[in-house]
Write a protein that holds these residues in place. Structure first.
Motif: not given
Length: 310
Positions: A17-21, A55-58, A130-133, A135-146
């Motif tokens: 759930i949480h991201t490295p940033s 290990p590189e992007t988390g 955010f350090k990695h692209a 991270e925000p993409e995954a969070l935003e995608a959860s608006r339309d995620l089941v």
């Protein structure tokens, strides 16, 4: 639940759930995950619940190859019960999510008990850089995620893993998930004692109000009687208040950086061990004792650490 009077602490050390940033203390590499798990066990966690990350992007990584390095280290240095996720990340298919548990045959594997909306996007209001692209993409995608956990998916996990003697941490995010678990109990696909992890405060699941906690426990009591062990997981700032409520009611508790990054208002937890110590203080302050790994094995009727494949 109060019959044993020993409280099992589970620590979920990194999750998906949480991201490295969001925190410099979130374990990402295999070495960091191993050290976090061992530190949590030394602080009093009987069970460690494990995910893996690139290990590189988390980014969450559900390949067995990502789990193997830290599993061996944990086994060598600790007697804690290892619990491997079959939840993976909400966007993964169940065939991918099950692979680590199928490969390594742990004593415990988590199992989500129903499909649900899984809203992580509100964290975009708190975290802006955010350090990695991804991270925000995954969070935003959860608006339309089941987060899919259909009856077919759940049965697939149960039938695939049960023959290896794996017990389950049944993650129940809402009342319906308890009824889903009862359905599988009636069919004989799960066997008591059931380790029921009730989850509070995820957007899409039941809330964190004390009445929600009481309602989930009353429902589980009615459905399962003395056939289950109750545990709680409070997301974010709800972690320790809900742990305190459950411990006072004779329940077990789960903490860790998977579920909350915090050790107090506006204060990032510096380690998983710190959260375990805070939970332990609450438990022992109530005049209760924490369970050792072997006591947890007895309470949950686990197969033992000598029967895993790592």
């Amino acid at each position: 639940m109060a019959k044993n009077r020993k409280i099992v602490i589970t620590c979920a050390v990194t999750g998906a759930i949480h991201t490295p940033s969001m925190s410099p203390h979130l374990p990402v590499t295999a070495e960091e995950i191993a050290e976090a798990a061992i530190g949590a066990a030394e602080a009093g966690a009987a069970i460690v619940h494990l995910h893996a990350r690139d290990p590189e992007t988390g980014k969450p990584d559900q390949t067995p190859q990502a789990f193997e390095p830290f599993l061996k280290v944990i086994k060598q240095r600790s007697d804690c019960v290892v619990n491997l996720t079959t939840g993976g990340a909400p966007w993964m298919r169940v065939e991918e999510r099950i692979l680590p548990a199928q490969t390594f045959k742990p004593e415990v594997a988590s199992l989500n008990m129903g499909s649900m909306n899984f809203g992580l996007f509100p964290m975009l209001n708190r975290f802006k850089e955010f350090k990695h692209a991804w991270e925000p993409e995954a969070l935003e995608a959860s608006r339309d995620l089941v987060f899919r956990n259909s009856f077919k998916d759940i049965e697939f996990v149960l039938r695939t893993l049960s023959d290896d003697g794996i017990r389950f941490e049944f993650e129940c995010y809402d009342t319906a998930h308890l009824y889903n678990l009862h359905h599988f109990l009636e069919r004989g696909l799960v066997k008591p004692p059931l380790f029921v992890q009730t989850v509070f405060g995820i957007l899409g699941g039941i809330g964190p109000h004390p009445e929600d906690v009481a309602h989930m426990k009353r429902t589980a009591d009615r459905l399962f009687g003395d056939q289950y062990e109750w545990s709680v997981l409070g997301a974010g700032r709800n972690q320790l208040p809900i742990a305190a409520m459950a411990a006072a009611m004779g329940g077990n508790v789960r903490v860790g950086l998977e579920d909350s990054l915090w050790a107090g208002p506006g204060k990032l937890a510096e380690s998983n061990a710190q959260q375990v110590r805070l939970a332990r203080q609450i438990i022992e302050g109530l005049g209760l004792e924490i369970a050792s790994p072997d006591e947890a094995r007895a309470i949950l009727e686990l197969k033992g650490g000598d029967r895993v494949s790592f």
